[in-house]
Design a protein around this motif. Structure first.
Motif, mmCIF file in Angstrom:
data_model
loop_
_atom_site.group_PDB
_atom_site.id
_atom_site.type_symbol
_atom_site.label_atom_id
_atom_site.label_comp_id
_atom_site.label_asym_id
_atom_site.label_seq_id
_atom_site.Cartn_x
_atom_site.Cartn_y
_atom_site.Cartn_z
ATOM 1 N N UNK A 1 -66.635 27.745 33.145
ATOM 2 C CA UNK A 1 -65.313 28.051 32.751
ATOM 3 C C UNK A 1 -64.878 27.239 31.507
ATOM 4 N N UNK A 2 -64.016 27.659 30.319
ATOM 5 C CA UNK A 2 -63.996 26.903 29.276
ATOM 6 C C UNK A 2 -62.871 25.826 29.853
ATOM 7 N N UNK A 3 -62.543 24.882 28.735
ATOM 8 C CA UNK A 3 -61.659 23.747 29.199
ATOM 9 C C UNK A 3 -60.350 24.438 28.899
ATOM 10 N N UNK A 4 -59.169 23.787 29.843
ATOM 11 C CA UNK A 4 -57.806 24.443 29.720
ATOM 12 C C UNK A 4 -57.649 24.349 28.237
ATOM 13 N N UNK A 5 -57.891 23.269 27.410
ATOM 14 C CA UNK A 5 -57.333 23.156 26.005
ATOM 15 C C UNK A 5 -57.941 24.234 25.100
ATOM 16 N N UNK B 1 -56.190 27.571 25.850
ATOM 17 C CA UNK B 1 -54.835 27.419 25.401
ATOM 18 C C UNK B 1 -54.977 27.754 23.716
ATOM 19 N N UNK B 2 -55.707 26.990 23.180
ATOM 20 C CA UNK B 2 -55.967 27.017 21.772
ATOM 21 C C UNK B 2 -56.507 28.295 21.324
ATOM 22 N N UNK B 3 -57.404 28.917 22.099
ATOM 23 C CA UNK B 3 -57.749 30.352 21.447
ATOM 24 C C UNK B 3 -56.334 31.290 21.709
ATOM 25 N N UNK B 4 -55.769 31.232 22.729
ATOM 26 C CA UNK B 4 -54.753 32.134 23.085
ATOM 27 C C UNK B 4 -53.657 32.014 21.828
ATOM 28 N N UNK B 5 -53.501 30.623 21.717
ATOM 29 C CA UNK B 5 -52.426 30.242 20.643
ATOM 30 C C UNK B 5 -52.632 30.571 19.064
ATOM 31 N N UNK B 6 -53.874 30.732 18.741
ATOM 32 C CA UNK B 6 -54.414 31.163 17.422
ATOM 33 C C UNK B 6 -54.324 32.618 17.229
ATOM 34 N N UNK B 7 -54.145 33.419 18.298
ATOM 35 C CA UNK B 7 -54.314 35.011 18.273
ATOM 36 C C UNK B 7 -53.017 35.316 17.444
ATOM 37 N N UNK B 8 -53.230 36.419 16.696
ATOM 38 C CA UNK B 8 -51.925 37.025 15.940
ATOM 39 C C UNK B 8 -50.667 37.198 16.728
ATOM 40 N N UNK B 9 -50.807 37.693 17.856
ATOM 41 C CA UNK B 9 -49.980 38.081 18.772
ATOM 42 C C UNK B 9 -48.624 37.105 18.985
ATOM 43 N N UNK B 10 -49.082 35.811 19.358
ATOM 44 C CA UNK B 10 -48.414 34.710 19.167
ATOM 45 C C UNK B 10 -47.853 34.307 18.168
ATOM 46 N N UNK B 11 -48.475 34.039 17.048
ATOM 47 C CA UNK B 11 -48.155 33.615 15.954
ATOM 48 C C UNK B 11 -46.979 34.438 15.529
ATOM 49 N N UNK C 1 -44.371 25.349 16.917
ATOM 50 C CA UNK C 1 -43.978 25.689 18.392
ATOM 51 C C UNK C 1 -44.426 24.298 18.717
ATOM 52 N N UNK C 2 -43.701 23.916 20.227
ATOM 53 C CA UNK C 2 -43.963 22.923 20.928
ATOM 54 C C UNK C 2 -44.938 23.080 22.026
ATOM 55 N N UNK C 3 -45.943 22.273 22.377
ATOM 56 C CA UNK C 3 -47.021 22.890 23.492
ATOM 57 C C UNK C 3 -47.097 21.625 24.540
ATOM 58 N N UNK C 4 -47.064 22.106 25.637
ATOM 59 C CA UNK C 4 -47.450 21.107 26.746
ATOM 60 C C UNK C 4 -48.917 20.858 26.785
ATOM 61 N N UNK C 5 -49.186 19.535 26.698
ATOM 62 C CA UNK C 5 -50.590 19.122 27.097
ATOM 63 C C UNK C 5 -50.588 18.353 28.227
ATOM 64 N N UNK D 1 -59.263 16.469 24.630
ATOM 65 C CA UNK D 1 -60.182 17.737 24.258
ATOM 66 C C UNK D 1 -60.070 17.960 22.841
ATOM 67 N N UNK D 2 -61.148 17.920 21.895
ATOM 68 C CA UNK D 2 -61.227 18.121 20.556
ATOM 69 C C UNK D 2 -60.816 19.622 20.231
ATOM 70 N N UNK D 3 -60.456 20.303 21.147
ATOM 71 C CA UNK D 3 -60.269 21.931 21.077
ATOM 72 C C UNK D 3 -58.887 21.798 20.230
ATOM 73 N N UNK D 4 -58.110 20.756 20.684
ATOM 74 C CA UNK D 4 -56.687 20.674 20.128
ATOM 75 C C UNK D 4 -56.726 20.474 18.451
ATOM 76 N N UNK D 5 -57.816 19.976 18.224
ATOM 77 C CA UNK D 5 -57.949 19.796 16.560
ATOM 78 C C UNK D 5 -57.821 21.415 15.799
ATOM 79 N N UNK D 6 -58.235 22.098 16.516
ATOM 80 C CA UNK D 6 -58.052 23.664 15.649
ATOM 81 C C UNK D 6 -56.797 23.930 15.265
#
Length: 468
Positions: free
Chosen positions: A88-92, A95-105, A113-117, A124-129
């Motif tokens: 399974x991918x990391x939780x970060x 979340x980043x993949x979901x956050x960067x999709x057009x629907x949420x943006x 946006x304020x995001x819980x971490x 997790x360096x995924x947050x850097x995206x």
């Protein structure tokens, strides 16, 4: 706010979302998880929308067939996840993949946006995206204050990321160590002693921290923390009657007169004459008619052209929504009450369209249930009286007042999603088949985009604001 991470899929996989309902989840490459989002508004000291907290629900899938709608056995959830061919991918990362999709943006309508971490996600360096200028990371109070955590926060600060410390209730040693490295402090005013709050706020303001009040649910709460210098406010105090009617951007009586005229199938000439009595409504109608949502192929320049391009049904809907508009000359997308009412009404309409028993009449009724479910904030006093003034049909009043029928259940689902209460969303969806939490979440994001679209499109096209 904390993550609601489920051990199993609750009510239908992404690929198995009912026909006619949009997918409510984001899938990773291994199809092992889904992410649903809700939004919670943050208001500034002027009462305007300034950001959204995104409330995600991360749900582990269990590898059921794509066309399966049957929830799996909870006892097998862990084994099913462990048995995936790919880890399974990391939780970060999810979340980043979901956050960067057009629907949420799009649903954020231009707001940050304020995001819980969690602690794990923090490293997790995924947050850097994520775009540093569009997000604030919320740290749980128990994230730790060890050198590793502080070093990581300092490193991310260097990349211009900002941090808030969530649900602070006391000034312990861990809090003292983290304080220099966070930009904002979130305090749930329900969980802190009233006698302690003024001193706490004074010290934190002196330290240069942005103060966010959580759990602001009524006028007294708001006035108390506003006087203490809080900068941001979370809670639905703005949807409540505040000792009288909410200020309207146009005369409420003029709007009601227009609604009565629209109900009588008026001619374009009659509508034009009535609209000319309301310059603010004309301004919004011209913007709406020139938005890409209703683009007629060329720029609309006259009121009559705007009426013809928009149509009486859409004019009626935006007239209903403008009952909620603030009296100040502000962008509609920054008006929290109007945005909430528009999002709820559009969600109700789209969700009703998915239900097998619904038709055009039910869809229209669903929109009216959504748009008038806050009407006591406009008129003041009990909501029963306000609904009587509007002469709404009995099923609409029953759905709003007593949550009767499918419209009442849709209203419950909408309110639960607005609070990020996923258990309540699940409970409402039990009566709304084939809708599930994922589909409800996706519809709400689409509705939020719709609610802010006309104003953004109009501004992007450089329309001139009509002054009162």
């Amino acid at each position: 706010m904390s993550f609601n991470t489920a051990d199993q899929h609750t009510s239908g996989a992404v690929a198995g979302t009912p026909s006619g309902a949009p997918s409510g989840a984001t899938q990773d490459r291994a199809d092992s998880v889904e992410v649903y989002f809700a939004r919670l508004p943050l208001l500034d000291r002027d009462g305007m929308l300034c950001a959204y907290e995104t409330l995600p629900r991360i749900v582990a899938r269990e590898g059921e067939p794509a066309d399966s709608h049957t929830p799996a056995d909870p006892a097998n959830a862990a084994n099913a996840v462990q048995g995936l061919t790919l880890a399974p991918p990391s939780q970060a990362a999810v979340l980043v993949e979901a956050f960067t999709r057009p629907a949420l943006r799009a649903a954020l309508t231009g707001h940050p946006a304020w995001i819980d971490v969690t602690r794990e996600m923090l490293f997790d360096d995924a947050l850097l995206r994520l775009p540093a200028d569009r997000v604030t990371f919320e740290l749980p109070i128990d994230v730790g204050a060890d050198p590793e955590v502080i070093a990581r926060i300092v490193k991310l600060h260097g990349k211009r990321f900002r941090f808030a410390l969530d649900n602070v209730t006391k000034a312990d040693e861990s809090f003292a160590k983290l304080l220099p490295y966070v930009d904002a402090i979130k305090i749930d005013i329900r969980d802190i002693a009233a006698t302690m709050l003024p001193k706490f706020a004074s010290v934190l303001k002196a330290a240069g921290k942005l103060l966010v009040a959580l759990g602001v649910e009524n006028k007294d709460d708001y006035e108390r923390v506003h006087a203490l210098g809080f900068d941001r406010f979370q809670g639905y105090y703005f949807t409540k009657p505040h000792g009288g009617a909410r200020r309207a951007s146009a005369s409420r009586q003029a709007l009601l007169n227009l609604l009565q005229l629209l109900a009588s199938e008026p001619t374009v000439m009659q509508l034009e004459a009535e609209l000319k009595l309301n310059p603010v409504l004309v301004m919004h109608l011209m913007r709406l008619a020139n938005s890409s949502s209703f683009a007629p192929g060329r720029k609309v320049t006259t009121l009559r052209e705007a009426i013809n391009a928009t149509g009486t049904n859409r004019i009626a809907r935006w007239t209903q929504l403008l009952l909620y508009a603030d009296g100040r000359k502000i962008s509609l997308e920054d008006d929290p009450m109007l945005q909430l009412a528009a999002t709820r009404a559009r969600f109700m309409e789209m969700a009703a369209a998915v239900l097998p028993e619904a038709g055009p009449t039910e869809e229209d009724s669903a929109f009216l249930v959504g748009v008038f479910s806050f009407v006591d904030a406009v008129f003041g006093g009990p909501i029963e009286g306000a609904l009587e003034v509007l002469r709404l049909a009995k099923p609409i009043r029953a759905a709003i007042l007593r949550r009767e029928g499918v419209l009442g259940q849709l209203l419950n689902a909408s309110e639960a999603l607005e609070r990020g209460d996923w258990s309540a969303v699940d409970a409402a969806c039990e009566h709304l088949a084939p809708l599930d939490a994922g589909a409800v979440s996706a519809l709400a994001l689409q509705a939020a985009e719709w609610a802010g679209m006309a104003e953004r499109d109009a501004q992007a096209q450089g329309l001139v604001q009509v002054e009162e």
